[in-house]
Design an enzyme around this catalytic site. Structure first.
Site, short mmCIF file in Angstrom:
data_model
loop_
_atom_site.label_atom_id
_atom_site.label_comp_id
_atom_site.label_asym_id
_atom_site.label_seq_id
_atom_site.Cartn_x
_atom_site.Cartn_y
_atom_site.Cartn_z
N ASN A 145 0.88 -1.18 0.00
CA ASN A 145 0.00 0.00 0.00
C ASN A 145 0.92 1.23 0.00
O ASN A 145 1.45 1.61 1.04
CB ASN A 145 -0.89 -0.04 1.25
CG ASN A 145 -1.88 1.09 1.30
OD1 ASN A 145 -1.86 1.99 0.45
ND2 ASN A 145 -2.76 1.06 2.28
N LYS A 168 3.43 0.79 3.02
CA LYS A 168 3.08 -0.22 4.03
C LYS A 168 3.05 -1.57 3.33
O LYS A 168 2.62 -1.64 2.16
CB LYS A 168 1.67 0.05 4.58
CG LYS A 168 1.59 1.22 5.51
CD LYS A 168 0.19 1.24 6.15
CE LYS A 168 -0.25 2.66 6.38
NZ LYS A 168 -1.65 2.93 6.25
N ARG A 220 -2.57 -2.11 -3.45
CA ARG A 220 -3.80 -1.38 -3.22
C ARG A 220 -3.78 -0.13 -4.08
O ARG A 220 -2.84 0.66 -4.00
CB ARG A 220 -3.91 -0.99 -1.75
CG ARG A 220 -5.17 -0.22 -1.50
CD ARG A 220 -5.26 0.31 -0.10
NE ARG A 220 -6.53 1.04 -0.01
CZ ARG A 220 -6.81 1.91 0.93
NH1 ARG A 220 -5.93 2.17 1.86
NH2 ARG A 220 -7.97 2.51 0.95
N HIS A 264 -13.29 2.60 -0.53
CA HIS A 264 -13.26 1.56 0.52
C HIS A 264 -13.89 0.25 0.00
O HIS A 264 -14.45 -0.52 0.78
CB HIS A 264 -14.05 1.98 1.78
CG HIS A 264 -13.53 3.19 2.48
ND1 HIS A 264 -14.34 4.20 2.90
CD2 HIS A 264 -12.28 3.52 2.87
CE1 HIS A 264 -13.63 5.14 3.51
NE2 HIS A 264 -12.35 4.74 3.50
N GLY A 284 -14.39 5.51 9.72
CA GLY A 284 -13.02 5.68 10.23
C GLY A 284 -12.67 7.14 10.12
O GLY A 284 -13.53 8.01 10.26
N ASN A 285 -11.43 7.41 9.82
CA ASN A 285 -11.03 8.78 9.54
C ASN A 285 -11.72 9.24 8.27
O ASN A 285 -12.24 10.34 8.18
CB ASN A 285 -9.52 8.77 9.37
CG ASN A 285 -8.94 10.04 9.86
OD1 ASN A 285 -9.64 10.93 10.32
ND2 ASN A 285 -7.64 10.13 9.73
N ARG A 319 -13.00 15.77 6.55
CA ARG A 319 -13.73 16.00 5.29
C ARG A 319 -15.20 16.29 5.57
O ARG A 319 -15.79 15.68 6.47
CB ARG A 319 -13.63 14.76 4.39
CG ARG A 319 -12.28 14.61 3.75
CD ARG A 319 -12.16 13.29 3.00
NE ARG A 319 -11.28 12.37 3.69
CZ ARG A 319 -11.14 11.09 3.38
NH1 ARG A 319 -11.85 10.55 2.42
NH2 ARG A 319 -10.29 10.34 4.05
N GLY A 371 -12.12 2.03 12.19
CA GLY A 371 -11.75 2.58 13.50
C GLY A 371 -12.93 2.98 14.38
O GLY A 371 -13.04 2.53 15.53
N GLU A 405 -15.79 0.02 14.58
CA GLU A 405 -15.42 -1.14 15.41
C GLU A 405 -15.27 -0.78 16.88
O GLU A 405 -15.37 -1.66 17.74
CB GLU A 405 -14.09 -1.75 14.91
CG GLU A 405 -14.24 -2.44 13.56
CD GLU A 405 -12.90 -2.86 12.96
OE1 GLU A 405 -11.98 -3.20 13.71
OE2 GLU A 405 -12.79 -2.83 11.72
N ASN A 406 -14.99 0.50 17.16
CA ASN A 406 -14.61 0.85 18.54
C ASN A 406 -15.48 1.86 19.26
O ASN A 406 -15.46 1.91 20.49
CB ASN A 406 -13.18 1.41 18.55
CG ASN A 406 -12.18 0.37 18.09
OD1 ASN A 406 -12.04 -0.66 18.73
ND2 ASN A 406 -11.53 0.62 16.97
N GLU A 413 -8.90 -5.32 4.65
CA GLU A 413 -8.69 -5.00 3.23
C GLU A 413 -7.47 -5.72 2.67
O GLU A 413 -7.47 -6.14 1.52
CB GLU A 413 -8.52 -3.47 3.09
CG GLU A 413 -9.81 -2.72 3.37
CD GLU A 413 -9.61 -1.27 3.75
OE1 GLU A 413 -9.17 -0.99 4.88
OE2 GLU A 413 -9.90 -0.40 2.92
P1 ADP Z 1 -8.32 5.50 8.53
O1 ADP Z 1 -9.48 5.99 7.70
O2 ADP Z 1 -7.22 6.50 8.64
O3 ADP Z 1 -7.89 4.08 8.21
P2 ADP Z 1 -9.31 4.36 11.01
O4 ADP Z 1 -10.20 3.33 10.42
O5 ADP Z 1 -8.10 3.92 11.76
O6 ADP Z 1 -8.93 5.50 9.99
O7 ADP Z 1 -10.22 5.23 12.01
C1 ADP Z 1 -9.75 6.33 12.74
C2 ADP Z 1 -10.87 6.75 13.69
O8 ADP Z 1 -11.21 5.63 14.51
C3 ADP Z 1 -10.48 7.88 14.61
O9 ADP Z 1 -11.54 8.82 14.70
C4 ADP Z 1 -10.28 7.19 15.96
O10 ADP Z 1 -10.70 8.00 17.01
C5 ADP Z 1 -11.19 5.97 15.87
N1 ADP Z 1 -10.61 4.87 16.65
C6 ADP Z 1 -9.59 4.07 16.29
N2 ADP Z 1 -9.29 3.18 17.28
C7 ADP Z 1 -10.15 3.46 18.31
C8 ADP Z 1 -10.36 2.91 19.61
N3 ADP Z 1 -9.61 1.91 20.08
N4 ADP Z 1 -11.34 3.45 20.37
C9 ADP Z 1 -12.10 4.46 19.91
N5 ADP Z 1 -11.94 5.02 18.69
C10 ADP Z 1 -10.99 4.53 17.89
#
Ligand code: ADP
Length: 408
Positions: free
Chosen positions: A7, A14, A92, A181, A211-212, A242, A337, A340-341, A393
């Site tokens: 990637n 990466k 990727r 994605h 995610g971000n 964004r 991110g 999942e979290n 991915e």
């Molecule tokens: P990217 O689009 O850069 O791949 P990610 O999928 O890693 O982004 O998502 C980043 C987002 O996920 C951020 O807003 C971050 O706060 C949130 N995030 C990532 N890990 C955790 C966690 N363990 N607990 C809560 N939020 C998380």
């Protein structure tokens, strides 16, 4: 088969080495600051459990690839004895335009078509091309496959991908919705479909990659029929920095009021909007959560709550509208991110959705984070399933690459 997944970013690369017979990641690492002072590579052998880092100049992506091969064959942290054990490389690639509707093995014609995609993703495509050329320089005889973030969305019908602007822009410039994605939506929707007790053709799934960067897809019968991102990854829901969907007239309005060019406004929409723009604090949902948890005594509380509520509101709208265009909904999947979290945001999104057959198990949801397993978040009585499915991915890229290389 040993497949190296790459990637490449403009100054980073990466990589993960997979054994696709067992879906195991043997090693992974990152080259940073390629072409800039202070380049370094960090490598981990996931089987032996050891790692190594090296600071050394990397003038371009082919030097970086040489170092990757050096690490993979290193006596101490290596996974293989020689480069010939890397049987294929999978790249990727963010944007495949309308040229690529599935993963493909690299050849001269493919590389020429990829060059035509530069305009679509001016930040990402040149980086992918540098990564590909770097691999070609180091491993000229190893099959290489390209796996596109846009490919899975190519099944959308025209009413989902044509913008209601003069049709000639689609014909002249390929202006349309592409979606991103794709490997993530493909992976989690396929995992979800396996859990549903009905034939794939009858499944109706909404996948929320939050995610971000965030995007949502309507996957009917295993095929995407709509997705939230558009011509670029700026469209759709509110993201870290964004803006997502806004009234397009705002670009000219803000440009005039602030005496900016269209390109400068575009930059603001990409880098200074979303969570960051609304909250004024951070693009990271964890920072917003921390402020919200402190309560109204924190001076940033109201705008942090607003930033999160905007995303909640928008994701609800997408789930509802995608259920409408699919004429039903079997399951909603959360991944990436935030998906999942961020338990609090999931609860906000999923409450008051009983009319869509969604009943969240709040206790299960509150505990479900930071683990590699699929978790059912809905109650057994819920007509529509809600699942947390960690995305993968890289595995999609490794599997596609192995399949294409086996046929080569
Ligand atoms: P990217 O689009 O850069 O791949 P990610 O999928 O890693 O982004 O998502 C980043 C987002 O996920 C951020 O807003 C971050 O706060 C949130 N995030 C990532 N890990 C955790 C966690 N363990 N607990 C809560 N939020 C998380």
């Amino acid at each position: 088969m040993n497949v190296l997944v790459v990637n490449a970013g403009s100054s980073s690369l990466k990589y993960q080495l997979f054994d696709t017979n067992t879906d195991t990641v043997l090693a992974k690492g990152l080259c940073e600051r390629i072409g800039i002072d202070g380049s370094k590579i960090e490598h981990k052998n996931l089987i032996k459990g050891n790692k190594k880092a090296k600071e050394t100049p990397m003038s371009d992506h082919s030097v970086a690839m040489q170092l990757v091969v050096e690490m993979l064959t290193d006596a101490e942290v290596g996974s293989i004895k020689s480069m010939s054990e890397i049987e294929a490389v999978g790249h990727r690639v963010v944007h495949g335009g309308s040229y690529f509707s599935k993963s493909i093995l690299l050849n001269d014609e493919v590389l020429e078509k990829l060059e035509l995609c530069r305009d679509f993703a001016p930040l990402h495509t040149p980086a992918s091309i540098m990564g590909i050329k770097g691999c070609l320089a180091v491993m000229p005889n190893t099959p290489q496959a390209l796996v596109f973030d846009t490919a899975f969305h190519q099944t959308m019908p025209p009413e989902a991908y044509i913008y209601p602007i003069p049709y000639e822009y689609y014909e002249k410039y390929g202006v349309r919705r592409y979606g991103f994605h794709g490997s993530s939506h493909r992976y989690v929707s396929a995992e979800m479909a396996k859990l549903l007790d009905k034939p794939l053709e009858e499944t109706k799934i909404v996948t929320c990659h939050l995610g971000n960067g965030s995007s949502i897809a309507a996957v009917k019968g295993g095929k995407v029929i709509d997705t939230s991102m558009g011509f670029t990854p700026l469209a759709g829901v509110e993201m870290g920095t964004r803006c997502g969907d806004i009234d397009p007239a705002l670009v000219a309005f803000i440009a005039e009021k602030e005496d900016l060019t269209a390109a400068q406004v575009n930059d603001i929409m990409n880098k200074k909007s979303g969570f960051l723009g609304v909250s004024g604090i951070s693009s990271d949902s964890r920072d917003l959560e921390a402020v919200i948890n402190e309560g109204p005594s924190n001076p940033n509380y109201e705008r942090a709550v607003l930033a999160v509520n905007i995303l909640k509101h928008q994701v609800k709208k997408y789930i509802g509208s995608y259920a409408a265009i699919m004429n039903g909904l079997d399951a909603v999947v959360f991944t990436a991110g935030i998906g999942e979290n961020n338990t609090a945001l999931r609860e906000l999104i999923l409450e008051d959705m009983e009319f869509l057959g969604i009943e969240l198990d709040k206790e299960v949801n509150a505990k479900a984070k930071v683990q590699p397993n699929i978790i059912k978040l809905s109650k057994d009585s819920s007509k529509t399933g809600v699942y947390l499915i960690p995305t993968n991915e890289e595995l999609v890229i490794a599997r596609d690459t192995a399949e294409l290389a086996a046929k080569a």
